[in-house]
Enzyme design. Structure first.
Site, short mmCIF file in Angstrom:
data_model
loop_
_atom_site.label_atom_id
_atom_site.label_comp_id
_atom_site.label_asym_id
_atom_site.label_seq_id
_atom_site.Cartn_x
_atom_site.Cartn_y
_atom_site.Cartn_z
N SER A 152 0.93 -0.98 -0.06
CA SER A 152 -0.01 0.03 0.06
C SER A 152 0.94 1.19 0.10
O SER A 152 1.45 1.48 0.84
CB SER A 152 -0.80 0.01 1.22
OG SER A 152 -1.55 1.09 1.55
N LYS A 178 -1.27 -0.94 -4.25
CA LYS A 178 -2.42 -0.08 -4.00
C LYS A 178 -1.79 1.29 -3.72
O LYS A 178 -1.00 1.44 -3.06
CB LYS A 178 -2.91 -1.06 -2.69
CG LYS A 178 -4.13 -0.11 -1.98
CD LYS A 178 -4.42 -0.80 -0.87
CE LYS A 178 -4.52 0.05 0.48
NZ LYS A 178 -5.28 -0.63 1.64
N LYS A 180 -2.92 4.85 -2.47
CA LYS A 180 -3.85 5.58 -1.50
C LYS A 180 -4.24 7.12 -2.55
O LYS A 180 -3.45 7.73 -3.22
CB LYS A 180 -3.22 6.21 -0.50
CG LYS A 180 -2.61 5.24 0.49
CD LYS A 180 -3.94 4.57 1.36
CE LYS A 180 -3.73 3.88 2.21
NZ LYS A 180 -4.93 3.12 3.06
N ASP A 205 -7.32 3.11 -2.77
CA ASP A 205 -8.00 3.29 -1.36
C ASP A 205 -8.16 4.55 -1.11
O ASP A 205 -7.25 5.54 -0.85
CB ASP A 205 -7.09 2.63 -0.38
CG ASP A 205 -7.75 2.41 1.16
OD1 ASP A 205 -8.72 2.89 1.11
OD2 ASP A 205 -7.00 1.59 1.93
N GLU A 230 -11.25 1.05 -2.77
CA GLU A 230 -11.22 0.54 -1.39
C GLU A 230 -11.93 1.51 -0.60
O GLU A 230 -11.46 2.87 -0.84
CB GLU A 230 -10.11 0.18 -0.65
CG GLU A 230 -10.15 -0.34 0.55
CD GLU A 230 -8.64 -0.92 0.96
OE1 GLU A 230 -7.68 -1.03 0.21
OE2 GLU A 230 -8.30 -0.99 2.25
N ASP A 255 -13.64 -1.40 3.64
CA ASP A 255 -12.75 -1.50 4.79
C ASP A 255 -13.49 -1.10 5.99
O ASP A 255 -14.07 -1.84 6.89
CB ASP A 255 -11.27 -1.04 4.43
CG ASP A 255 -10.50 -0.79 5.61
OD1 ASP A 255 -10.59 -1.42 6.70
OD2 ASP A 255 -9.11 -0.32 5.01
N LYS A 279 -9.70 -7.03 8.45
CA LYS A 279 -8.53 -6.53 9.27
C LYS A 279 -9.29 -7.08 10.62
O LYS A 279 -10.37 -6.67 11.02
CB LYS A 279 -8.62 -5.07 9.54
CG LYS A 279 -7.88 -4.52 8.18
CD LYS A 279 -7.66 -3.00 8.46
CE LYS A 279 -7.06 -2.46 7.04
NZ LYS A 279 -7.40 -0.77 7.22
N GLY A 307 -3.93 -4.08 6.51
CA GLY A 307 -2.95 -3.78 7.34
C GLY A 307 -3.19 -2.64 8.10
O GLY A 307 -4.17 -1.79 7.58
O1 OSB Z 1 -6.82 1.65 4.68
O2 OSB Z 1 -5.99 -0.11 4.47
C1 OSB Z 1 -5.75 1.07 5.21
C2 OSB Z 1 -2.81 1.95 7.13
C3 OSB Z 1 -3.43 2.48 8.10
C4 OSB Z 1 -4.77 2.53 8.37
C5 OSB Z 1 -5.49 2.18 7.22
C6 OSB Z 1 -4.89 1.61 6.20
C7 OSB Z 1 -3.54 1.47 5.93
C8 OSB Z 1 -3.05 0.82 4.72
C9 OSB Z 1 -1.56 0.38 5.06
O3 OSB Z 1 -3.43 0.87 3.59
C10 OSB Z 1 -1.63 -1.16 5.06
C11 OSB Z 1 -0.36 -1.57 5.71
O4 OSB Z 1 0.67 -1.62 4.89
O5 OSB Z 1 -0.23 -1.94 6.98
MG MG Z 2 -8.01 0.65 3.52
#
Ligand code: OSB
Ligand code: MG
Length: 386
Positions: A152, A178, A180, A205, A230, A255, A279, A307
């Protein structure tokens, strides 16, 4: 939170009820190798909340994935410490725990705080696995020896920095990228990454950065053959997402909105999403995660492991969970070094050149804890005894 009546939870029992003698909440701060920026803000270091449970000479460890600020969800490291200390630990230490269902039922009288309760469920199931001398993955019902992973990538100050990170992680073998996104960092960015990498598994995402009024804008993402988008809309929504999914070709993955089994069931019934981000912290622990997995698998809905920038302990739990058969898409389970210069487990999590991570076969979650580094980073410890 209602406790699902599911066979997957019932099998997580100890040979005899576990007389948990001690519990510990530990707060530590791990510097991130680089800041991580999402539509809800920027994280420079990870404030980690760990919980440990002790019984019969063994210890089980869990991680509370709440962040420092109430940005991803309303929980914070501080609210989690409060409810764990004042409500969940006393319920847990009251009498020996027969199994995961027993523990979840004791917590069910309290509302909310899924990440706090999950931290204790994680520690308890790790403890049970160690007392049984079995790998956590097997106790959870996992079948894979390796899990597929993606990465991500946070919002960057400018496009070249993102393009370099995309290239670097593809070269390392990550199976899915992925990105952001947020308003102002979306269509152009996705277009350029897709133009340079026509064949990769690519997703985005939004962390709830849009509203249904942005539907025409979001429909333009359909041109880029994304694996999924996402959480485009609000955190607690499954109704507007259903309306949006009807108009989008790109599958929506929820999510933030999926806070437990009931919400997942409702989202699938409403067709609010076609893919589920799992999660274990967000849904309130293994007692919700396992039935959610089983429901999605029965309905043929792809699940993948999300994650929360976890330390190695949370990451080890994610690896075990992602070894279940229903996890059919690469998870946000990146190598330790993608987040931290040094992790608190040994060996650190490593991603092989084929974009997979090995599922450990030792007892419990299967990694050692680097107690020296853990102590060095610790800011506070609270201990409770029966
Ligand atoms: O939305 O998936 C998410 C990290 C912190 C809070 C929310 C998210 C994320 C990530 C990173 O997208 C996921 C990771 O690599 O741990
Ligand atoms: Mg997410």
């Amino acid at each position: 939170m209602a406790v699902p009546d599911a066979s997957s939870i019932a099998v997580i029992a100890a040979p005899v009820p576990v007389p948990v003698r001690g519990a510990e909440i530990r707060l530590l701060r791990l510097p991130l190798v680089e800041p991580f920026e999402t539509s809800f803000g920027r994280t420079d270091s990870r404030l980690v909340v760990l919980v440990r449970l002790d019984a019969e000479g063994a210890s089980g460890w869990g991680e509370v994935v709440a962040m420092e600020t109430p940005s991803y969800s309303y929980e914070t490291a501080t609210t989690a410490r409060h409810v764990i200390r004042d409500y969940f630990v006393p319920a847990l230490l009251k009498e020996p725990v027969a199994g995961l269902a027993d523990l979840a039922r004791r917590f069910a009288v309290f509302r909310g705080h899924p990440m706090a309760r999950a931290g204790l469920e994680l520690a308890f199931v790790d403890l049970v696995a160690r007392l049984r001398g079995e790998p956590l993955a097997r106790v959870l019902g996992g079948t894979r020896q390796r899990v597929a992973v993606g990465v991500s990538l946070g919002i960057q100050p400018a496009l070249p920095a993102l393009l370099e990170r995309v290239e670097r992680h593809l070269a390392l073998g990550y199976q899915r990228i992925k990105l952001k996104i947020k308003p102002g960092w979306d269509l152009d960015v996705v277009a350029e990454v897709r133009r340079r990498h026509p064949g990769i598994l690519l997703s985005v995402d939004a962390n709830a950065a849009y509203t249904l009024a942005d539907r025409e804008h979001l429909k333009r993402l359909d041109a880029y053959r994304l694996l999924m988008i996402e959480q485009p809309l609000e955190v607690d929504d499954v109704v507007d997402h259903a309306a949006l999914q009807e108009e989008l070709e790109t599958p929506i993955c929820l999510d933030e909105s999926l806070t437990g089994l009931q919400r997942v069931r409702q989202a699938l019934a409403l067709e609010s999403c076609r893919i589920v981000n799992m999660k274990v912290g967000r849904v309130g622990g293994y007692s919700q995660a396992l039935p959610i997995h089983d429901l999605c698998r029965a309905q043929g809905v792809p699940v993948w492991c999300g994650g929360m920038l976890e330390s190695g302990i949370g990451r080890a739990h994610n690896i075990a969970l992602a070894s279940l058969a229903g996890f059919t898409l690469p998870g946000d389970i990146s190598a330790s070094r993608r987040y931290f210069a040094r992790d608190i487990i040994a060996p650190e999590v490593d991603v092989a050149g084929d974009g997979t991570v090995a599922v450990p076969d030792g007892p419990g979650f299967g990694y050692e804890i680097d107690m020296a580094y853990l102590e060095e980073r610790t800011e506070a410890v609270e201990r409770f005894a029966r």
